[in-house]
Design an enzyme around this catalytic site. Structure first.
Site, PDB file in Angstrom:
ATOM      1  N   ASP A 463      12.322 -16.183 -98.463  1.00 54.92           N
ATOM      2  CA  ASP A 463      13.347 -16.930 -98.892  1.00 54.92           C
ATOM      3  C   ASP A 463      13.166 -18.642 -99.021  1.00 54.92           C
ATOM      4  O   ASP A 463      11.726 -18.711 -98.978  1.00 54.92           O
ATOM      5  CB  ASP A 463      14.721 -16.464 -97.677  1.00 54.92           C
ATOM      6  CG  ASP A 463      15.700 -17.000 -98.016  1.00 54.92           C
ATOM      7  OD1 ASP A 463      16.437 -17.332 -99.054  1.00 54.92           O
ATOM      8  OD2 ASP A 463      16.138 -16.517 -96.945  1.00 54.92           O
ATOM      9  N   ASP A 533      24.295 -14.340-101.906  1.00 57.58           N
ATOM     10  CA  ASP A 533      24.906 -14.564 -99.782  1.00 57.58           C
ATOM     11  C   ASP A 533      26.035 -12.969-100.083  1.00 57.58           C
ATOM     12  O   ASP A 533      26.281 -12.890 -98.816  1.00 57.58           O
ATOM     13  CB  ASP A 533      24.887 -15.249 -99.470  1.00 57.58           C
ATOM     14  CG  ASP A 533      23.114 -14.992 -99.247  1.00 57.58           C
ATOM     15  OD1 ASP A 533      22.827 -14.831 -99.090  1.00 57.58           O
ATOM     16  OD2 ASP A 533      23.102 -16.804 -98.178  1.00 57.58           O
TER      17      ASP A 533
HETATM   18  C1  GLA Z   1      19.292 -17.053 -96.249  1.00 56.21           C
HETATM   19  C2  GLA Z   1      19.791 -15.944 -96.700  1.00 56.21           C
HETATM   20  C3  GLA Z   1      20.186 -14.552 -96.608  1.00 56.21           C
HETATM   21  C4  GLA Z   1      19.571 -14.374 -95.237  1.00 56.21           C
HETATM   22  C5  GLA Z   1      19.031 -15.965 -94.431  1.00 56.21           C
HETATM   23  C6  GLA Z   1      18.821 -15.445 -93.244  1.00 56.21           C
HETATM   24  O1  GLA Z   1      20.959 -17.434 -96.203  1.00 56.21           O
HETATM   25  O2  GLA Z   1      20.029 -15.408 -98.209  1.00 56.21           O
HETATM   26  O3  GLA Z   1      20.368 -13.031 -97.086  1.00 56.21           O
HETATM   27  O4  GLA Z   1      17.640 -14.125 -95.303  1.00 56.21           O
HETATM   28  O5  GLA Z   1      18.896 -16.499 -95.236  1.00 56.21           O
HETATM   29  O6  GLA Z   1      18.640 -17.073 -92.889  1.00 56.21           O
END
Ligand code: GLA
Length: 728
Positions: A463, A533
């Site tokens: 990420d 997301d």
């Molecule tokens: C980001 C990612 C999510 C998740 C969160 C975790 O927002 O896009 O999918 O992994 O971080 O903190």
């Protein structure tokens, strides 16, 4: 130059290593050709790009030559937009590049034409590359800019390419959006002036726009008809794609965004610009997408031709509430419905500062014993017991100011001396200085330590949830501060190279606050990307449609989440959620224990069906049939194998009104000379599949008459996933 002469020259060069000598260089793929004229001592001209021709004369005789400077530079003759601008040590600004030599050679994956350009007055040389990728209709172009003098100079603009295109009724298609609403398709007519698609985030270069465009050469974009050029910049950092239209001319400039990126080039140093990959289609946007998808799976997506597992990711199921019992339960429940891989998301790490929320711990990649007393070992044991693979989340380019890493190495964080740190997520997130080789070693070490300690880790979700906020590198010297935007991504790339050398098999997902890293700069190292997301199936249809313009389904992670969506609070049926997720790389993002018995039964059947059609969806050719953007009340797409013996059709009802019009969906991806048997892949009730199930229909009827949706689509959020198999 004729095809046979071209191959003769190619073989002459390959045998003797000598350069070719003709002026016209035709670079071809099975369906396309590009023509360059490069005469020693003159400018290099980009003459043509379009349907394949066998000899250069065809372009001149038919009056189609464009005569665009292949790499326009600032300063002397042209007074137009330029691809390259430089400030030399003596303060002079103009560059004049002429052909010195041309080389043509084969590489393991394609054929390259290299045009060497020099300035007869100033100490600069540029090699411009045109490459056709074997067995695809995708080409690439990029440049290498060299300082041939004794003093440094500064490159202030460094586009990878300037592609001249035929000016006509040109339309541009591109992707634009925001967090949780990324990759939305935008289409507009190009009027005289400039259209700029760009990004300045520094880290997540597709969070708002994407470095990919399609430009039509004959009017409004159509799905399966019309001439379209597609182009994508294979770069993970800031970019600028600029189409410049005037009366009679159109040029697409594409490259690294020059904002705050002046690059000082030392004597004998060479700067390499990223590849601009491009294709030409006479079959509309669909042809562009299919060409990109095939090329990506073969050359530009890590392990692109391997099947992708059905996975469950823990994020929306538990957020930061990770612990051994819940992870074990999720694995068990997921395995029971046919799941293959479990991924533990954020929340598992931090010893001194346990990661309970987003305010602490990034950088401290030690397991949080408070939450996971049995450590990763306990989780791997659970995975083994339940017969699923195990994956883990990291965000290795970042730190929180509340972390042991920051306490130990404040100098590893992008920050300007004397200024208070600007922080991101959680009020404490900061970005590591990847220009620093020590930081690169640390980031490599995060993966290396996990993989050497736990070789059974099968998957890493990588990420990146911040932009470059404090534009300053404690590592770079004063005169190179403006390298940061570029050097960050060069550093990232070198880390990823090392990871892939040592760990070619671990599956990696590129995630960046959702869909912030959907680009061909990173995909050679990643097996897939987290599309957004936002897991709301309805909104995903628009986003996935946009993504599919340039990126293949095998890479597009798409997860079934809670009945009441956590982002939009929309409630859509489980079947609809599955039918949407099954059009990409299927996964889940919830606690399976929240499903009731009949829902679990449905999920089990849907996962089993997906596994059967996985090769068609993940490796097949995409045909977009009814666009959600056209507001016809429905959206539909299909995948077909190359020989069209198998296909999968998806249909989604987007509007629900009494007495509405029901369109007919025509399946452009079938073979009209075949007969297909239809199978409902995801009937809500196994005993009552849709009326199409079991029927045999000719390709001709499917393609030209189509399937009427009226009979199967009367409920709200109705959807259909239909398999087509050739019977004769
Ligand atoms: C980001 C990612 C999510 C998740 C969160 C975790 O927002 O896009 O999918 O992994 O971080 O903190």
């Amino acid at each position: 130059m004729s095809g046979s002469r071209f191959s003769f020259l190619l073989s002459v060069f390959m045998v003797f290593g000598s350069p070719a000598w003709a002026e016209d260089y035709l670079v071809s793929t099975p369906k396309t050709s590009l023509l360059i004229s490069a005469e020693k001592g003159k400018k290099c001209y980009f003459q043509y790009y379009g349907p394949r021709v066998e000899k250069a004369a065809d372009i001149f005789v038919s009056g189609n030559a464009l005569w665009g400077n292949s790499y326009p530079t600032f300063g002397l003759s042209e007074g137009t937009e330029h691809a390259l601008a430089v400030t030399f040590a003596d303060g002079s600004l103009s560059v004049d590049l002429c052909v010195e030599s041309v080389k043509q050679y084969a590489t393991s994956d394609g054929s390259v034409t290299q045009v060497n350009l020099v300035d007869s007055v100033c100490p600069i040389a540029v090699s411009q590359y045109f490459k056709s990728y074997n067995g695809t209709d995708v080409m690439a172009t990029w440049t290498e800019i060299s300082n041939t003098g004794r003093k440094p100079f500064v490159v202030t603009e460094m586009a990878s390419a300037a592609l001249p295109l035929r000016r006509a009724d040109n339309w541009i298609s591109h992707l634009s959006g925001a967090w949780a609403a990324e990759h939305l398709l935008q289409e507009e007519r190009l009027t005289n002036g400039q259209k700029i698609v760009s990004n300045l985030d520094g880290v997540r270069n597709t969070a708002t726009a994407n470095p990919s465009v399609m430009i039509t050469l004959d009017g409004q974009p159509r799905e399966e008809a019309g001439c379209v050029v597609g182009a994508s910049l294979a770069w993970s950092g800031n970019y600028r794609l600029k189409s410049v239209a005037t009366q009679g001319n159109l040029t697409l400039f594409a490259g690294i965004n020059p904002t705050a990126s002046a690059y000082q080039l030392q004597p004998k140093e060479t700067f390499c610009t990223p590849e601009l990959v491009f294709t030409y289609s006479t079959e509309g946007k669909g042809g562009v997408s299919r060409a990109f998808h095939r090329w990506a799976r073969r050359y530009a997506l890590h392990n692109g031709e391997a099947p992708r597992d059905v996975l469950l990711n823990s994020w929306e199921g538990v957020y930061f509430g990770v612990n051994q019992e819940i992870m074990d339960r999720m694995m068990k429940d997921f395995a029971a419905i046919g799941g293959e891989l479990f991924v533990m998301d954020d929340g598992w790490f931090g010893e001194k500062y346990p990661r309970h929320n987003d305010m602490t711990s990034l950088g401290d990649w030690e397991v949080c014993k408070e939450k996971l007393p049995q450590g990763i070992e306990g989780l791997l044991a659970s995975a083994k017991q339940h017969h699923v693979k195990f994956g883990i989340w990291i965000e290795p380019e970042m730190a929180n100011t509340r972390s042991e890493l920051f306490e130990k190495h404040p100098e590893w964080v992008l920050s300007q001396q004397g200024r208070q740190l600007t922080t991101g997520r959680g009020g404490t997130q900061v970005v590591l200085d990847l220009t620093n080789p020590k930081v690169q070693d640390f980031v490599f070490g995060v993966v290396d330590r996990l993989m050497t300690s736990y070789p059974d880790i099968a998957y890493i979700k990588w990420d990146a949830n911040a932009c470059v906020m404090n534009y300053a590198s404690p590592h770079l010297p004063a005169q190179k501060q403006s390298h940061l935007n570029i050097a960050y991504h060069q550093g990232l790339r070198s880390v990823l190279e090392r990871i892939r050398q040592k760990y070619p098999h671990v599956v990696m997902q590129a995630c960046a606050s959702g869909g912030g890293r959907v680009n061909y700069g990173l995909l050679p190292y990643f097996d897939e990307f987290w599309t957004s997301d936002n897991t709301d199936a309805y909104q995903r249809i628009f986003m996935q449609w946009g993504v599919s313009s340039f990126f293949p389904a095998a890479a597009m992670a798409s997860h079934v989440s809670a009945g009441r969506n956590h982002q939009t609070e929309r409630s859509v049926p489980l079947k609809f959620r599955f039918d949407v997720a099954m059009s990409g790389r299927l996964g889940m993002e919830m606690q399976p224990k929240d499903l009731n018995e009949s829902e679990l039964d449905f999920a089990r059947r849907a996962i089993a069906a997906y596994k059967e059609v996985r090769p068609v969806v993940q490796q097949g050719d995409l045909y977009r049939l009814i666009s959600p953007y056209d507001k016809q009340g429905f959206a539909s797409l299909m995948y077909a194998t190359t020989d069209k013996s198998r296909a999968v059709l998806f249909v989604y009802k987007m509007e629900h009104l009494y007495n509405m019009n029901y369109p007919t969906v025509r399946l452009s991806g079938v073979d009209e000379n075949k007969v297909y048997r239809l199978r409902d892949l995801t009937p809500r009730d196994a005993a009552r599949p849709s009326g199409f199930d079991g029927k045999e229909v000719s390709g001709r009827v499917l393609k030209y008459v189509g399937l009427s949706l009226a009979s199967v689509f009367w409920g709200e959020y109705a959807s259909l996933a239909l398999e087509l198999t050739e019977v004769r």
